[in-house]
Enzyme design. Structure first.
Site, short mmCIF file in Angstrom:
data_model
loop_
_atom_site.label_atom_id
_atom_site.label_comp_id
_atom_site.label_asym_id
_atom_site.label_seq_id
_atom_site.Cartn_x
_atom_site.Cartn_y
_atom_site.Cartn_z
CG PHE A 59 -0.17 -0.34 2.50
CD1 PHE A 59 0.49 0.61 3.23
CD2 PHE A 59 -0.11 -1.66 2.92
CE1 PHE A 59 1.19 0.29 4.38
CE2 PHE A 59 0.59 -2.00 4.08
CZ PHE A 59 1.25 -1.02 4.81
CE1 TYR A 60 4.66 1.15 3.35
CE2 TYR A 60 6.79 0.71 2.39
CZ TYR A 60 5.97 0.75 3.49
OH TYR A 60 6.46 0.40 4.72
N GLY A 61 1.63 3.83 -1.70
CA GLY A 61 1.36 4.79 -2.76
C GLY A 61 0.27 5.75 -2.33
#
Length: 355
Positions: A59-61
């Protein structure tokens, strides 16, 4: 000779300072592929043949998207030779269909209990790692998979047995833990060897439970992947006013950086200034001093600073060779005791993230 750290329960050695990739994509203005790829390549090449731990997340966005994994897929497609030169650790196990739930889950898991009942179920973890692998498009096998937080509604033994099943299915190779307590780490490792435990460690974040986890990890021969070892950039000395942090930057979620927390910021800046003085005397950058301090907490300490610039990545790696004298460590620890950080790591409502 490059300093290395061995992953728990394995014979894998990685460079003593890894590379966090989150802010390459989880930012209002993501960097270009060219810049991101150069930062990764220069860091790996500077490791002198040692593998480098790359830390990513499902979920790094922006809006909790998978853009970080998509960036990695493009990187490994273009530079396939770097797949064997890197160890990839990916966090997952959160509900990507509900961005608001993710935000609350990350910043205060106790408020998000209704969304946590399935977070470590076998089906949910399988869905998460399958999504991660799909986004990587077969370019790189996931070396370490970890749930972003410990589910308070289920036992860690159940979680680790579910992870073991997924390893046997070939989904990934090793298990990591994130934001866990010392007791949880011990119980988890008794079920499946923990390759690394990821917690926040820096002169900015050195809580009592942090020290317990570090001590337990050392006893169990598990490396501590210390995230935000540069205090989310504050300890580099590059942030001197709140306006240096762009609107929309996730750091504003922390009380230490919230615009309305005007008293916290200048107080914490005095800590940074004191550390800058020591760094100047030693002839190193403030960031390198912070990384060297984290490394000085034990041979199993593995800082994973984030960087989107090749020059900063190399600077970070060089900190592994900086040795602090006993006098220097005493001076730094004296500063930390005298100038205690103001403001919680996350939101004020968070009673603690230790699961």
């Amino acid at each position: 000779m490059v300093q290395t750290v061995r992953l728990g329960g394995t014979d894998i050695e990685v460079a003593a300072i890894g590379h966090g990739l989150m802010l390459m994509t989880w930012t209002p203005t993501p960097v270009s592929d060219e810049q991101a790829f150069e930062a990764i390549i220069k860091g790996v090449d500077a490791a002198g043949g040692a593998k480098v731990l790359l830390n990513s997340g499902e979920f790094y966005g922006e809006n909790f998207s998978t853009t970080n994994l998509e960036l990695l897929a493009r990187f490994y497609k273009k530079y396939p030779e770097y797949a064997d030169k890197t160890v990839l650790s990916v966090k997952g196990g959160v509900d990507l269909a509900n961005g608001h739930a993710i935000s609350r889950y990350l910043y205060d898991y106790r408020l998000a209990k209704p969304h946590l009942s399935k977070k470590i179920s076998l089906e949910f973890l399988r869905k998460s790692i399958d999504n991660i692998n799909a986004k990587l498009e077969g370019t790189k096998h996931v070396d370490i998979f970890e749930a972003a937080r410990v589910d308070p509604n289920r036992s860690i033994e159940e979680a680790m047995n579910n992870m073991k099943t997924l390893i046997e299915e070939g989904k990934f190779s090793h298990v990591g833990l994130s934001e866990c307590s010392a007791e949880t780490l011990r119980r988890a490792n008794a079920v499946v060897p923990v390759a690394a435990v990821e917690i926040e460690v820096s002169p900015f974040s050195y809580e009592e439970e942090t020290r317990k986890v570090i001590a337990t990890a050392k006893e169990l021969n598990i490396p501590v992947a210390a995230y935000s070892p540069l205090g989310r950039g504050f300890l580099t000395g590059q942030i001197t006013k709140l306006e240096d942090i762009l609107e929309g930057d996730m750091r504003h979620q922390s009380e230490r950086f919230k615009p309305h927390q005007t008293k916290n910021f200048p107080h914490n800046l005095t800590l940074v200034d004191a550390l800058k003085t020591i760094a100047a005397k030693k002839g190193v950058s403030p960031g390198q001093l912070a990384l060297a301090w984290v490394r000085s907490l034990g041979p199993h300490m593995l800082p994973i600073p984030g960087s989107s610039k090749a020059s900063r990545t190399i600077e970070n790696l060089q900190a592994a060779d900086i040795i602090l004298t006993e006098d220097e460590k005493a001076e730094i620890n004296g500063i930390l005791d005298t100038i205690q950080v103001k403001g919680a790591r996350y939101q004020a409502s968070t009673p603690g993230l230790w699961g």
